[in-house]
Design an enzyme around this catalytic site. Structure first.
Site, PDB file in Angstrom:
ATOM      1  N   GLU A  55       0.951  -1.174  -0.092  1.00 45.08           N
ATOM      2  CA  GLU A  55       0.038   0.120   0.076  1.00 45.08           C
ATOM      3  C   GLU A  55       0.925   1.178   0.223  1.00 45.08           C
ATOM      4  O   GLU A  55       0.353   2.392   0.164  1.00 45.08           O
ATOM      5  CB  GLU A  55      -1.068   0.126   1.126  1.00 45.08           C
ATOM      6  CG  GLU A  55      -2.003  -1.289   1.014  1.00 45.08           C
ATOM      7  CD  GLU A  55      -2.915  -1.092   2.061  1.00 45.08           C
ATOM      8  OE1 GLU A  55      -3.103  -0.098   3.068  1.00 45.08           O
ATOM      9  OE2 GLU A  55      -3.730  -2.126   2.120  1.00 45.08           O
TER      10      GLU A  55
ATOM     11  N   ARG B 174       2.125   2.192   4.632  1.00 43.16           N
ATOM     12  CA  ARG B 174       1.766   3.083   3.540  1.00 43.16           C
ATOM     13  C   ARG B 174       2.831   3.947   3.186  1.00 43.16           C
ATOM     14  O   ARG B 174       2.565   4.685   1.994  1.00 43.16           O
ATOM     15  CB  ARG B 174       0.336   4.082   3.851  1.00 43.16           C
ATOM     16  CG  ARG B 174      -0.584   2.899   4.097  1.00 43.16           C
ATOM     17  CD  ARG B 174      -2.088   3.518   4.075  1.00 43.16           C
ATOM     18  NE  ARG B 174      -2.948   2.555   4.381  1.00 43.16           N
ATOM     19  CZ  ARG B 174      -3.240   2.125   5.577  1.00 43.16           C
ATOM     20  NH1 ARG B 174      -2.736   2.594   6.682  1.00 43.16           N
ATOM     21  NH2 ARG B 174      -4.221   0.982   5.611  1.00 43.16           N
TER      22      ARG B 174
ATOM     23  N   ASN C 165     -12.601   4.677  14.109  1.00 42.72           N
ATOM     24  CA  ASN C 165     -13.782   4.180  14.697  1.00 42.72           C
ATOM     25  C   ASN C 165     -13.860   4.267  15.958  1.00 42.72           C
ATOM     26  O   ASN C 165     -12.702   3.944  16.706  1.00 42.72           O
ATOM     27  CB  ASN C 165     -14.262   3.137  14.140  1.00 42.72           C
ATOM     28  CG  ASN C 165     -13.555   1.865  14.305  1.00 42.72           C
ATOM     29  OD1 ASN C 165     -12.262   1.722  13.704  1.00 42.72           O
ATOM     30  ND2 ASN C 165     -13.513   0.979  15.246  1.00 42.72           N
TER      31      ASN C 165
ATOM     32  N   ASP D  10     -18.115   1.635  12.124  1.00 34.75           N
ATOM     33  CA  ASP D  10     -16.330   1.533  11.626  1.00 34.75           C
ATOM     34  C   ASP D  10     -16.328   2.548  10.574  1.00 34.75           C
ATOM     35  O   ASP D  10     -15.702   2.282   9.698  1.00 34.75           O
ATOM     36  CB  ASP D  10     -16.223   0.186  11.156  1.00 34.75           C
ATOM     37  CG  ASP D  10     -14.761  -0.261  10.833  1.00 34.75           C
ATOM     38  OD1 ASP D  10     -14.104   0.578  11.417  1.00 34.75           O
ATOM     39  OD2 ASP D  10     -14.488  -0.781   9.936  1.00 34.75           O
TER      40      ASP D  10
HETATM   41 CA    CA Z   1     -11.758   0.391  11.791  1.00 30.53          CA
END
Ligand code: CA
Length: 622
Positions: free
Chosen positions: A81, A134, A272, A317
């Site tokens: 990623e 990332r 979240n 979420d």
């Molecule tokens: Ca999450």
């Protein structure tokens, strides 16, 4: 003679500087993106626009783009990623297990490699949502890597040797790191992942020269019987009830960040609430600051200047960590300094980045959890059915989000933002009535996949979590009415060109989605999109006409594209490929060799008239 003795060292310094390339300091970072020669920060610029002024590759010749060279990035073990960086004729890449490579961009040969030798068997089970990394940061001759296991390391950019190491978090506390570190005012800013586990989210700042700890900002309040760390957390505690702190509360920081040196603010998105249903946080009907929020803090001290909470009392979420992009946009005839986010929750938000004032927000994908946003405050008008209990409800978007970490990009000429979008995602939520807290591992408190078989797919960012053994109630068939653009039949992933000034869609084209790959836009009038099925696709930025497509044969685990200039020639580069994935509950590396279908990760570099052979397609699965 006297002046010569003084001049010589200066000359040598000058030669050394020329060989090392322009030093990356605060000024260089502030100005980066003006020439497009380099790519020295995760989002291309501090404003995270992923726009390049390069135009050598343009609508007239884009169909001639081909592979120039490729480089093997080891065995992988997860999705690639990372956004590579380009500086000083070198590409710096980090793999999913945080192995750092420096590759000579002229030859495609390795200059150095640094393997932090993460104890993968010990750490794997402590990474909630995928072994990924990332990206990297560059500052003052150092490559700064945030490792999955919670370490922060600075490596000498010339040699790859460690310069300093700091500790951000411990796997033993259920934290991991997946975001790319960013630099603001000489500090490294880094947050922790893991809101599906029992954790208290935070982000920290370290001195980029020395690695010394500077400050830490917890995103949710702790035990109120102890002193609050700062006044912002005292205020936040009023929006919680019960004994939330025993489960951490969530609010982790794992993707979006931007820095505005003029406003002297850094912007961070938070994840979240944990566990997912507000009821299990003992906070039903409360906002639970600062989960699912966009925070603006002072880079020197970590003091909170303003906040905006897209999803008060999150139960779905809807991490609000997605890319935070800064731009100057004319809204209703007035030039505004804005911060923008295409949120997991399906709304595109435009805020005043100096004050935090809500300017506008509209759905860019199918949304059923809310009827819309309050026009003054931006607060969602939540559908009553969305507040689920043990009875299941199906909602859009799902936890994978309308937009997740796959980067979007902003082209100032077209005024459009190119968003990798899951236009039609959904998930069925039901609270686990038998939820009991586990000291480690997934504590999301919902019944997985209610009503199986035939139920919706598992939320992608918690795949691998232990399914609940509770008896499954049937899903409630009707979902609340939808708002937002109507998704096309049978096509979940789209590239959406969004006009943030008018909050309207200008064009869309099939392919991609909220997770995997990403976009880049250039002054060549182009949008480059990497799609998780292995394709690099080039579109015209104004109309979305497909100009070129390359199937790289790296199926899955794709990262976002960058562009840069080397010896007068423009290149496009990205990483992809998954490699050998070991199940998270495995305690031993499997002795059996990887299957023949394994796609090992690679860095791919493209140029005009590139003639190198693409990787071989995978053999058909047995
Ligand atoms: Ca999450």
């Amino acid at each position: 003679m006297h002046w010569r003795r003084i001049l010589l060292p200066v000359l040598f310094t000058g030669i050394a500087m020329a060989q090392q390339g322009r030093r990356v300091d605060d000024a260089a970072l502030k100005n980066t993106g003006k020439t497009g020669d380099e790519w020295i920060t995760y989002g291309g610029t501090l404003a995270e626009t992923r726009y390049s002024p390069l135009n050598q590759i343009n609508a007239m010749n884009a169909s001639g783009l081909g592979l120039e060279w490729s480089f093997d990035l080891g065995t992988g073990g997860g999705n690639q990623e990372a956004t590579p960086l380009f500086w000083n004729r070198t590409i710096y890449a980090v793999t999913n297990w945080s192995v750092v490579y420096a590759i000579d961009a002229r030859t495609g040969k390795q200059r150095w490699k640094w393997d932090p030798e993460i104890n993968q068997n010990a750490v794997r089970g402590k990474i909630c949502c995928g072994v990924v990394n990332r990206g990297l940061a560059i500052f003052q001759g150092k490559i700064i890597a945030a490792l999955n296991d919670g370490r922060l390391q600075a490596l000498d950019a010339e040699t790859g040797k460690p310069v300093w190491e700091a500790r951000v978090s411990y796997p033993q506390d259920n934290y991991s790191i997946t975001m790319a570190p960013r630099i603001a005012k000489g500090k490294v800013i880094i947050g922790v992942s893991g809101s599906e586990y029992p954790v208290r989210g935070f982000f920290s700042a370290f001195d980029a020269e020395t690695g010394h700890f500077a400050w830490k900002f917890y995103t949710v309040p702790g035990d109120p019987s102890k002193p609050f760390e700062n006044p912002a957390l005292k205020k936040a505690a009023e929006t919680w009830s019960g004994q939330w702190w025993k489960l951490g509360g969530g609010g982790t920081v794992w993707d979006g960040m931007a820095y505005d040196p003029e406003a002297d603010l850094i912007y961070i998105g938070t994840g979240n609430g944990g566990p997912w249903p507000e009821e299990l946080r003992q906070s039903k009907g409360k906002d639970n600051l600062y989960v699912c929020s966009i925070l603006a803090v002072k880079p020197d001290t970590g003091e909170l200047k303003w906040y905006f909470q897209p999803v008060p009392g999150d139960s779905w979420d809807f991490d609000s960590v997605q890319q935070l992009m800064l731009a100057d946009v004319t809204v209703k005839g007035r030039q505004r300094k804005v911060l923008m986010q295409a949120n997991k929750d399906g709304f595109y938000y435009v805020l005043d980045r100096v004050t935090g004032q809500f300017i506008s927000g509209q759905p860019f994908a199918k949304v059923t959890w809310a009827k819309g946003l309050n026009e003054e405050t931006g607060r969602p008008i939540i559908n009553p059915e969305a507040h689920y209990g043990a009875e299941a409800v199906t909602l859009s978007p799902g936890p994978g989000g309308a937009h997740n970490w796959a980067p979007m990009s902003f082209n100032p000429t077209t005024g459009l933002v190119y968003i990798p979008t899951s236009t039609d995602s959904s998930s069925t939520f039901a609270m686990d009535p038998n939820f009991t807290v586990k000291p480690v591992g997934t504590n999301i408190g919902i019944i997985r996949n209610p009503g199986t078989p035939g139920g919706p797919p598992l939320p992608p960012d918690v795949a691998g979590a232990t399914p609940s053994t509770a008896k499954l109630p049937p899903p409630k068939p009707p979902s609340p009415p939808a708002i937002g653009p109507t998704p096309p039949e049978g096509q979940r992933g789209m590239l959406v060109a969004w006009d943030p000034a008018t909050q309207t869609e200008r064009w869309r084209t099939p392919g991609g989605g909220s997770i995997g790959g990403g976009t880049l836009t250039t002054a060549g009038g182009l949008v480059f999109q990497v799609i998780n099925d292995g394709r690099l696709v080039i579109y015209s930025a104004d109309k979305g006409e497909k100009l070129h497509e390359i199937q790289t044969n790296l199926r899955g685990g794709m990262g976002p594209p960058i562009t840069y200039m080397l010896d007068g020639k423009q290149y496009v580069a990205f990483m992809g490929g998954v490699g050998v994935v070991v199940p998270r509950d495995a305690t031993q590396t499997p002795a059996t060799p990887p299957p023949a279908t394994t796609i090992f990760p690679k860095l791919l570099v493209f140029s005009m008239d590139g003639k190198a052979a693409l990787p071989s397609p995978p053999p058909p699965a047995q």
